[in-house]
Design an enzyme around this catalytic site. Sequence first.
Site: not given
Ligand code: HXC
Length: 259
Positions: A65, A110
Amino acid sequence: GYKNIILDEKDGILTITINRPKVLNALNTDTLNELENVVRDIERDKEIMVVIITGSGEKSFVAGADIAEMKSLNIHEGRNMTRLGQCVFQEIENLSRPVIAAVNGYALGGGCELAMACDIRIASEKAKFGQPEVGLGIIPGYGGTQRLPRLIGKGRAKYYIFTTDMITAEEAFNMGLIDKVVPHGKLYEETLKIAEKIISKGPIAVRMAKYAVNNGMNMDLASGIAYEAEAYTTSFGSEDRIEGMSAFLEKRKADFKDE
Ligand code: HXC
């Protein structure tokens, strides 16, 4: 015209590409709403036989998400968000057509939950799975606490949800989280082959098999067996059953009509 989704329909296969590559295809509310509209349209479209869901770019299927959007929500909006995603994913799970996730990279939070709502998961060898939510102070809210234990067992599901450890494609395959691992550059091609193979079978039979497995998983064995008999009987009553059996006996390819 959708903003965050690309649709491509060819030979009965609809490919839905989640397209927000700058944020690794994170799902915001707009994208979920678009996905819901697409899924509703599929149910009315007789031409679509199989659906493929994938992510745009080389790196990510769906990285979860949208955290930036989630951070700004109050508790009521937070509840709406979980309910919206849950509804859309349930609609995907209950679609009368098979849905294949082609997991081309990160399937986190998500994203992992979206893949789990699909019928079959084919992954690139570079794909990575995980439920990182507790690291953000929330729990999986798009079905992860329910579908992950059903796929890999209760203990393992808790292990990965509590630790947030990422799961490689190979590990995911070995624990039954995904169904096939293919070379990265061949993911779409291999997924298409699987879709085409399914399309060559009896569509009513495939649909009834999907219903029997899905609904049976939520029942005790005796109820599931009874449900299977009814779904079987529906397939048995089809013209396609006569065609499939005739084609076998006449040593020719079946020409199914979805009737
Ligand atoms: C918003 C996101 C994002 C996310 C990545 N980005 N994931 N933005 N929401 N879920 C953005 C980053 O902020 C970054 O923006 C760009 O995408 C590239 O990501 P990086 O982190 O720079 O890439 P990298 O270092 O290669 O790392 C990849 C990654 C990491 C390991 C996938 O991005 C990450 O950990 N993402 C979050 C994963 C996460 O926690 N997902 C769960 C979300 S909670 P900028 O502007 O810096 O370029 C969820 C809840 C569901 O899903 C249920 C809800 C009801």
